[in-house]
Write an enzyme that holds these catalytic residues in place. Sequence first.
Site, short mmCIF file in Angstrom:
data_model
loop_
_atom_site.label_atom_id
_atom_site.label_comp_id
_atom_site.label_asym_id
_atom_site.label_seq_id
_atom_site.Cartn_x
_atom_site.Cartn_y
_atom_site.Cartn_z
CG HIS A 97 -84.87 42.19 19.84
ND1 HIS A 97 -84.67 41.53 21.03
CD2 HIS A 97 -83.72 42.03 19.12
CE1 HIS A 97 -83.46 40.99 21.04
NE2 HIS A 97 -82.86 41.28 19.89
CB CYS B 66 -91.31 41.29 24.53
SG CYS B 66 -90.37 40.18 23.46
CD GLU C 99 -3.01 -0.94 2.25
OE1 GLU C 99 -2.81 -0.07 3.12
OE2 GLU C 99 -4.00 -1.69 2.24
CB SER D 102 -6.07 2.39 8.28
OG SER D 102 -5.39 2.26 7.06
#
Length: 997
Positions: A728, A655, A235, A267
């Site tokens: 009303h 009412c 290597e 490594s």
Amino acid sequence: MAAIMIGSISVPIIGSAQCATAPIGNRVNIVAPGHMAICKPQMRSHAYYKHASQKLSEQSSRGIEVLNSFFNNDPEDAFRLTRNGMSKVKKGPNGRIILRKPKARHVFERINLEKSEKEQKGKFFNGEYDTTVTSIKGVTTSKENDLGAFSLRSPFYKRTCKKEKRRITRENIVCVDDVNNLCERILKITRDKNIPVEIIGKRRNHHTLTFKKFKGSFVGKVSLAPERSQMKHVEMSYGQFDYILQAICRITSTKHVRDEDIKPGCSGWVFSTDHALTQKYSRLPYLVIRGRDDDGIVNALEPVLFYSDVEHYSFQNEVQFFNGWRKMFDKLKPHSDHTCKVDHNNEECGEMAAVLSQAIFPVLKLSCQVCREKLSRVSFEEFKDFLSRNFMTHESEWSTLRDGVHCDNVLKLIKGAVQTTQNLKLSSDIMKLVQNHTSTHMKQIQDINKALMKGSLVTQDELDLALKQLLEMTQWFKNHMHLTGEEALKTFRNKRSNKAMINPSLLCDNQLDKNGNFIWGERGYHSKRLFKNFFEEVIPSEGYTKYIVRNFPNGTRKLAIGSLIVPLNLDRARTALLGESIEKEPLTSACISQQNENYIHSCCCVTMDDGTPMYSELKSPTKRHLVIGASGDPKYIDLPASEAERMYIAKEGYCYLNIFLAMLVNVNENEAKDFTKMIRDVLIPMLGQWPSLMDVATAAYILGVFHPETRCAELPRILVDHATQTMHVIDSYGSLTVGYHVLKAGTVNHLIQFASNDLQSEMKHYRVGGTPTQRIRLEEQLIKGIFKPKIMMQLLHDDPYILLLGMISPTILVHMYRMRHFERGIEIWIKRDHEIGKIFVILEQLTRKVALAEILVDQLDLISEASPHLLEIMNGCQDNQRAYAPALDLLTIQVEREFSNKELKTNGYPDLHQTLHDMREKNVCEAVTQFMARAKLAGKILCNRAIEAILDFYGKKFDPASKRKKARIFATICSRVLYHDPSTCEEHSRCRRAQTK
């Protein structure tokens, strides 16, 4: 003859031709003193000239400063002069000389450059820069250039030939010590600054050197082939990089590294010659970690025959994968609105990444090139089909994914994208209907059907075409359908008449006194039945404050009774004319009433000329009057003479009696007694408090049948509150609250139209009060009727929809089922109205399911599931019952709540109404218990007698000695008959004692 004067001596100049013939003699003439130039000595010293020059220099500088200050005060002039100074002189057209001015941007750049050069020069002269001279360049001045043109050669100059020197070639010898020293110095710098170094050898041999800290010291690390997914026998070449390895070992310290410290990831670590590991595992002077085999650590400088025998200590595949992941993950990350933290471990993150990868790009191995090319070569439709088949293959795995993955939306998106249209039968049926039709609308349907058939495979162009065709169809349909929504309201107008209505009863002279006031006569005497029972006397001495706020279940309204105290100050009097406005509602479909697709204008709200609703204004109060007249100016009628000295106001919820008083004006005197008695004894108990407008109109119709002369009676002013769904009826005390809509109905005939079932109007369901309180009253009446058969039978005949209100609680449904009220409802209504009978059947079946469920949540779920079916049936029923609107609202709320909760549960949100349901069920149980306790004594006695008779009958059928069996029989019978659960019934113990005796 020319001569040269040297002091007092004159020397003649003789030409070259005359020199040979000139006689030798004294050629020097003495000049007389009188003929000599006088040279006067200087009387001024050097200091004088120095002072004078300084003075002139200061004057010049002062003038320049004055000039600069003049131009610096005006930036435009200064910039213009600077720009002109940088301009170039150019010959223009017609021979004129002009200036070629640079652009303003270039002028500013040059100014900044000169300023920068000036600053750099100042720093240089101040000694701020390093004094080390890096290079010297020769500079030739202009004077030297001028001297170069002047020759010093004499006529006798002769060029000397250049002698050639003998060159001796020498070999380039590089000192090894210098190279090692250079390498060591460079590596120290890269070590301290953490800079990677590229080591290049012959051919393709190159490595990257970095320094790692281990236990406080630096360790050299070189990159090897396995880190690039390559394998080599050797290597790293020792012959090419020995001097580098030597330099690395000199600047690092690896004595503290032991054998057990060498692990995966080490490594490329470099160890020197004197290290124990080098002496143990290496035959070369240096050791570079490659991995391990059976014999120990393997040196990367030495050859290896079989790669499989070595466990390489390079970065693992997972680390390489993570490096690539992090590289692209960070590039594609979105903008964050929070600070991220670690909430999930690596295993969960890996699961999520795997799910997303296999859902979008399913392969056997990501590293396989064949798998990638297989998916990239297929067409888009084939890729979708492949994803769909992958989903179906792993359907069980997708369904068992744990909740922590949080990929539900992604999976839904992918499933929706790859899903194709499965129900092609419907699409084919559509094609059969529209095929061979050439009309525009049929072609539009074909285009839409084609896009729907393709499903997720539809292209954007096809989708745009389908949307365009759908838009054109919608526009066509809108233009041809009957408009009943808000579009129709744009043209709706319902203006109020400016003329007052004519009331014959108020125009008859026989019914008016000398002042023109209405004479009540017998009508006034019989009106006491209304005033004393349903009106409250107002005592002015106690003030009007407590009467200002008029309460009704859905809100409040302020009366203008406080304005009866009139201030004498003009400003305060004008302030009393200001009202308090509510939030004004626009004109909507609730403001109109229709019958046979035509507007009934008298039953609609009044609008202005532009179509906007007419909003009520301040209604001023009066004392002891009856105010009538909805159009034009109101008419004020004095109260009966017996009540003229008193002030009355209707009690809350009554009412609407002002309408009956207005009808009393038109009643004949001899019929006034029957009229008032019918109101008091029949209509008011039927209407109660806060009845609906539909019920009031029906009561007016009943009165009109017995007293036809009241149909033309004028009504009091009626205001519409759409926000609270309230009407009303305004009395003589007016209204301080403004902003209501105004009802156009002016006579009793107009009001009676609200009693029609065919009238399509929301206002006929409005209350003189509010619906929530009405629903509560109906619920109480239902619970009361469960244990009183006569009341329940009356409810079943008059208002069958009231049983739907029992769906608020499983307890009410179970009690109604035990008392067999549903069966009686089916018997009554199965022939009268099939739809209502169907409602009772569904309620009975629902209650059976509810009784089997033991958990409250399950019972409520069953009720919610049955609500949509009941709501669908209710929409087809007649709305002429009092409990129709509350029951419809209850079903609608349950359906919408179930739909919204379903969406929330699907998205992972919990239902937080469980506690609310528990408390409501507890309250219902308490209410049921209270009404059960109020049961009449006669009912209890009859119930106990029935139980005893049943026990006597069934007791003979079984063994008398079996006490336990009798107890079970009794418990079963009681659960069918009694109101209570047998385990809590008070009569249970007494009956058991009676049986055991």
